[in-house]
Scaffold this active site. Structure first.
Site, mmCIF file in Angstrom:
data_model
loop_
_atom_site.group_PDB
_atom_site.id
_atom_site.type_symbol
_atom_site.label_atom_id
_atom_site.label_comp_id
_atom_site.label_asym_id
_atom_site.label_seq_id
_atom_site.Cartn_x
_atom_site.Cartn_y
_atom_site.Cartn_z
ATOM 1 N N TYR A 158 -1.765 12.560 4.693
ATOM 2 C CA TYR A 158 -1.058 12.673 5.967
ATOM 3 C C TYR A 158 -0.372 14.035 6.024
ATOM 4 O O TYR A 158 0.686 14.256 5.430
ATOM 5 C CB TYR A 158 -0.020 11.563 6.130
ATOM 6 C CG TYR A 158 -0.582 10.162 6.238
ATOM 7 C CD1 TYR A 158 -1.945 9.941 6.455
ATOM 8 C CD2 TYR A 158 0.248 9.045 6.149
ATOM 9 C CE1 TYR A 158 -2.455 8.656 6.569
ATOM 10 C CE2 TYR A 158 -0.256 7.750 6.264
ATOM 11 C CZ TYR A 158 -1.609 7.566 6.472
ATOM 12 O OH TYR A 158 -2.107 6.291 6.584
ATOM 13 N N SER A 162 -6.011 -0.309 0.677
ATOM 14 C CA SER A 162 -6.040 -0.262 2.131
ATOM 15 C C SER A 162 -7.514 -0.360 2.502
ATOM 16 O O SER A 162 -8.329 0.437 2.019
ATOM 17 C CB SER A 162 -5.431 1.042 2.639
ATOM 18 O OG SER A 162 -5.431 1.074 4.055
ATOM 19 N N TRP A 199 2.017 8.017 9.046
ATOM 20 C CA TRP A 199 0.860 8.845 9.379
ATOM 21 C C TRP A 199 1.227 9.850 10.463
ATOM 22 O O TRP A 199 0.956 11.049 10.356
ATOM 23 C CB TRP A 199 -0.300 7.943 9.832
ATOM 24 C CG TRP A 199 -1.592 8.660 10.128
ATOM 25 C CD1 TRP A 199 -1.905 9.964 9.880
ATOM 26 C CD2 TRP A 199 -2.772 8.091 10.724
ATOM 27 N NE1 TRP A 199 -3.188 10.248 10.281
ATOM 28 C CE2 TRP A 199 -3.741 9.114 10.805
ATOM 29 C CE3 TRP A 199 -3.088 6.819 11.197
ATOM 30 C CZ2 TRP A 199 -5.023 8.894 11.338
ATOM 31 C CZ3 TRP A 199 -4.360 6.599 11.725
ATOM 32 C CH2 TRP A 199 -5.314 7.633 11.789
#
Length: 327
Positions: free
Chosen positions: A56, A152, A21
Site C-alpha cells: 500500500y 487474505s 489501503w
C-alpha cells in the site's frame, strides 16, 4: 464500539477497524496529514485494529501507521500483508528468502520487533496447496518476527483450504451485500475451527455508500478507474466484481431499507456485523469524518430479520448470477 475475539489469537478487536489501503494509494489523491488525522480519529473512537499491507503505497501506509502509534498509548493491533511485492505472482515466488525479506521490510516500516499478524496477500491458488509456505510462516513465528499469521483470499475455496493449516488463525475475505457466498460456504467451518474472519472491501469500493451515480468520475490513479475489468489485479477487488450500472441499481433498492438514523455506509457495515462468524469489518478512511462515520456503525442496533431477508432477495435477483460462482 463493539469488540469481538479474533479467532485463537488472544486479541479482542473492534468490530469496525481501519483499512489502510486508501492512505497508501490506489484510491486517488491522498494527503498524509489527513491520513494521520484519520488514524488518530479512528483510535479516539474505539478502533484498536488496523489492517495494512507492504504494497500500500510501497510502504507508505505502514510508515504512517508507525508514526501514529508512536504518539498513542493504546494497545493497537496491526495486521499487515506480504506477497504482492513479487514482480510476478508465481507460487515459486513464495519461498523462504522472499517471504523473510518481506517480513523484515514490514518490521522496519512499522518500527516494531514483531508483527502482530501477517497475512499472505491473495497469493495464487496453488500456494494453498504448498505446506512448505505455511512452514516458513511457522518458522518466522518461532523466530519471534511474527506473533500470528493468516491469509487474505480472493475465493471462498481458498479460505477453506487455508484453514486446514493449524497455524492459520485469521482469514481476510471480501464480504459485503454484494458478496454473500462466504457466509454460505465458509463461515460455519471457520467458527468450528475458531478462525477469525476479517471482512474486507465491506463497502464494495464505495459503491455501497450510495454516493455514486452514472456520472461519478474517478481519478487516473484510482483503481475504480483503471481496474474495472481486472486490468491491474483481480476484478473482484473493484466494486466486488459487480458491473457498475448493476451495482447502482442494486444500491437504489437497498437504500429503501436503510434505517433512518444511519448513513448507507453505516447500514452496509452493520449488515456485516449481523453475522457472528465475522470478527470485524475493515472499511477504509482517508479523513477524520470518514473514520468517525465508520466507527459509529458499530453502535447501530441489530437489523430486523425482514431487512436481512430483503437484502438476500436483492442479491439473488440482481447480483448472484454475476459474482456468486466466481469467488
Amino acid at each position: 464500539m463493539e469488540y469481538r475475539p479474533l479467532g485463537s489469537t488472544g486479541y479482542t478487536v473492534s468490530t469496525i477497524s481501519f483499512g489502510a489501503w486508501a492512505i497508501g494509494g490506489s484510491w486517488g489523491s491522498v494527503d498524509d496529514d489527513e491520513s494521520i488525522k484519520a488514524l488518530h480519529t479512528a483510535i479516539d473512537n474505539g478502533v484498536n485494529f488496523i489492517d495494512t499491507a507492504d504494497v500500500y503505497g510501497d510502504g507508505r501506509s505502514e510508515k504512517l501507521i508507525a508514526q501514529v502509534l508512536k504518539e498513542r498509548s493504546e494497545d493497537i493491533i496491526v495486521a499487515t500483508k506480504a506477497g504482492r511485492r513479487l514482480d510476478e505472482q508465481t507460487p515459486q515466488g513464495y519461498n523462504r528468502d522472499n517471504i523473510t525479506k518481506f517480513i523484515e521490510r514490514s518490521l522496519k516500516n512499522l518500527d516494531t520487533e514483531a508483527l502482530d499478524i501477517v497475512q499472505l496477500h491473495c497469493p495464487p491458488t496453488e500456494v494453498y496447496y504448498m505446506p512448505e509456505v505455511f512452514g516458513i510462516l511457522d518458522d518466522l513465528k518461532q523466530q519471534g518476527k511474527i506473533k500470528h499469521y493468516g491469509v487474505s483470499v480472493e475465493k471462498a475455496e481458498e479460505a477453506i483450504k487455508a484453514i486446514a493449516y493449524p497455524g492459520v488463525e485469521t482469514v481476510q475475505i471480501i464480504f459485503n451485500m454484494f458478496r454473500l457466498r462466504p457466509s454460505e460456504l465458509f463461515f460455519e467451518l471457520a467458527k468450528k475451527r475458531n478462525v477469525g474472519i476479517l471482512a474486507r472491501v465491506p463497502l464494495a469500493s464505495g459503491m455501497l455508500t450510495g454516493k455514486m451515480n452514472k456520472n461519478t468520475q474517478f481519478e487516473q490513479d484510482d483503481h475504480r478507474n483503471y481496474n474495472r475489468n481486472g486490468e491491474a489485479f483481480d476484478v473482484g477487488e473493484t466494486f466486488s466484481g459487480v458491473d457498475y450500472d448493476t451495482g447502482l441499481h442494486a444500491v437504489s433498492e437497498i437504500e429503501k431499507l436503510k434505517p433512518e438514523n444511519a448513513t448507507m455506509a453505516q447500514f452496509a457495515l452493520r449488515w456485516i456485523l449481523m453475522f457472528d462468524a465475522v470478527t470485524c469489518a475493515i472499511p477504509g478512511a482517508k479523513n477524520p469524518k470518514q473514520a468517525i462515520d465508520n466507527a459509529a456503525a458499530a453502535d447501530l442496533p441489530p437489523l430486523p430479520e425482514s431487512t436481512m431477508t430483503r437484502i438476500q432477495e436483492i442479491y439473488d435477483e440482481m447480483i448472484r448470477e454475476e459474482v456468486h460462482h466466481r469467488w
